[in-house]
Design a protein around this motif. Sequence first.
Motif, PDB file in Angstrom:
ATOM      1  N   VAL A 128     -17.002 -13.614  98.309  1.00 14.69           N
ATOM      2  CA  VAL A 128     -17.199 -12.333  97.632  1.00 14.69           C
ATOM      3  C   VAL A 128     -15.841 -11.677  97.433  1.00 14.69           C
ATOM      4  CG1 VAL A 128     -18.272 -10.052  97.784  1.00 14.69           C
ATOM      5  CG2 VAL A 128     -19.485 -12.060  98.619  1.00 14.69           C
ATOM      6  N   THR A 134     -18.352  -1.576 104.075  1.00 14.16           N
ATOM      7  CA  THR A 134     -19.253  -0.905 103.131  1.00 14.16           C
ATOM      8  C   THR A 134     -18.747   0.483 102.775  1.00 14.16           C
ATOM      9  OG1 THR A 134     -20.582  -0.051 104.964  1.00 14.16           O
ATOM     10  CG2 THR A 134     -21.264  -2.138 103.979  1.00 14.16           C
ATOM     11  N   PRO A 136     -17.990  -4.432  97.457  1.00 12.13           N
ATOM     12  CA  PRO A 136     -18.047  -5.760  96.835  1.00 12.13           C
ATOM     13  C   PRO A 136     -18.248  -5.645  95.335  1.00 12.13           C
ATOM     14  CG  PRO A 136     -20.102  -5.262  97.971  1.00 12.13           C
ATOM     15  CD  PRO A 136     -19.156  -4.166  98.330  1.00 12.13           C
ATOM     16  N   PRO A 169     -24.778  -6.111  89.822  1.00 13.69           N
ATOM     17  CA  PRO A 169     -25.218  -5.487  91.069  1.00 13.69           C
ATOM     18  C   PRO A 169     -26.670  -5.787  91.413  1.00 13.69           C
ATOM     19  CG  PRO A 169     -25.071  -3.857  89.328  1.00 13.69           C
ATOM     20  CD  PRO A 169     -24.468  -5.114  88.782  1.00 13.69           C
ATOM     21  N   PRO A 177     -24.242  -3.980 104.391  1.00 11.76           N
ATOM     22  CA  PRO A 177     -24.033  -4.238 102.968  1.00 11.76           C
ATOM     23  C   PRO A 177     -25.101  -5.060 102.263  1.00 11.76           C
ATOM     24  CG  PRO A 177     -22.629  -5.667 104.273  1.00 11.76           C
ATOM     25  CD  PRO A 177     -23.283  -4.719 105.240  1.00 11.76           C
ATOM     26  N   VAL A 178     -25.902  -5.818 103.010  1.00 14.39           N
ATOM     27  CA  VAL A 178     -26.829  -6.772 102.392  1.00 14.39           C
ATOM     28  C   VAL A 178     -28.261  -6.488 102.833  1.00 14.39           C
ATOM     29  CG1 VAL A 178     -27.507  -9.214 102.323  1.00 14.39           C
ATOM     30  CG2 VAL A 178     -25.099  -8.579 102.140  1.00 14.39           C
ATOM     31  N   CYS A 206     -31.289 -12.506  99.249  1.00  9.38           N
ATOM     32  CA  CYS A 206     -30.660 -11.219  99.542  1.00  9.38           C
ATOM     33  C   CYS A 206     -30.361 -10.447  98.264  1.00  9.38           C
ATOM     34  CB  CYS A 206     -29.327 -11.421 100.268  1.00  9.38           C
ATOM     35  SG  CYS A 206     -29.336 -12.606 101.604  1.00  9.38           S
ATOM     36  N   LYS A 207     -30.040  -9.172  98.447  1.00  8.28           N
ATOM     37  CA  LYS A 207     -29.511  -8.319  97.385  1.00  8.28           C
ATOM     38  C   LYS A 207     -28.423  -7.433  97.980  1.00  8.28           C
ATOM     39  CE  LYS A 207     -31.367  -4.404  96.227  1.00  8.28           C
ATOM     40  NZ  LYS A 207     -30.575  -3.418  97.037  1.00  8.28           N
ATOM     41  N   TRP A 208     -27.610  -6.822  97.111  1.00  9.18           N
ATOM     42  CA  TRP A 208     -26.588  -5.891  97.567  1.00  9.18           C
ATOM     43  C   TRP A 208     -27.193  -4.527  97.886  1.00  9.18           C
ATOM     44  CZ3 TRP A 208     -22.391  -8.079  98.993  1.00  9.18           C
ATOM     45  CH2 TRP A 208     -21.856  -9.170  98.295  1.00  9.18           C
ATOM     46  N   ASN A 209     -26.800  -3.945  98.997  1.00  9.61           N
ATOM     47  CA  ASN A 209     -27.093  -2.549  99.276  1.00  9.61           C
ATOM     48  C   ASN A 209     -26.016  -1.641  98.704  1.00  9.61           C
ATOM     49  OD1 ASN A 209     -29.545  -2.670 100.640  1.00  9.61           O
ATOM     50  ND2 ASN A 209     -28.575  -3.041 102.614  1.00  9.61           N
ATOM     51  N   HIS A 247     -22.470  -1.754  96.033  1.00  7.86           N
ATOM     52  CA  HIS A 247     -21.825  -2.576  95.014  1.00  7.86           C
ATOM     53  C   HIS A 247     -20.978  -1.668  94.138  1.00  7.86           C
ATOM     54  CE1 HIS A 247     -21.401  -5.195  91.472  1.00  7.86           C
ATOM     55  NE2 HIS A 247     -21.686  -6.196  92.275  1.00  7.86           N
TER      56      HIS A 247
END
Length: 213
Positions: A43, A65, A71, A114, A168-169, A190-193, A195
């Motif tokens: 990343v 974060t 990220p 994102p 973060p994830v 997963c997804k980004w919390n 971004h």
Amino acid sequence: MANVNRPNGFSPVGTLSGASWNQKGRLYAIATDGSNTYAIGDVVMSAASADANGVPYVQKWGGATTTSALPLGIIVGVQVADAGVSLVGSALSLEKSYLTLSAGTRYVYVVDDPNVVFEAQFDSTAIAVTNLHQNANVTITANQTALAVSAPFSSMVLTGPATTATLPVRVLGLVQRPDNAVGAYCRVLCKWNFHELGVTAGASGTVPGYLAP
């Protein structure tokens, strides 16, 4: 059967909207870096400035974060030759999936959406079904020189699942494959919390403050 410990960083597999995944990345530049290697699955975050052609610079994301380290996306490709350079007589390493230390200015393709859904592996943490809707932290190895030949992909893994909002994830569930089960080294969606182009955790404006001139 126990899960195999074989991390390869983050692998984009789809989008939150369910739209068709085109498997494309955006071109970014990496200035020569004597502290970090870069591999597919790593990343990156934005770095100030751009190359002479206006391709924005990125650098290795450290896992934080805060608004000073958001990220931007996941490396999915390393450009084997730079535009404008003659390929006549050049030996190209077409299988290259990482950049070594101090590799000079190089170019990578990054999935910077994102809303991307990606696959990642947990570490040796004993993951339970109750963790599969929680958030997670990330363990990042900055310098992968020792792994660059034998394991040329990112060694980034998830760790420490919890309900902590600043992680973060977000975990979206277990990857449904016969060789994957709940427990240590399991692979999850997963997804980004947080971004840079999405949720910026209170960063002012649409550009993080650390990129301001």
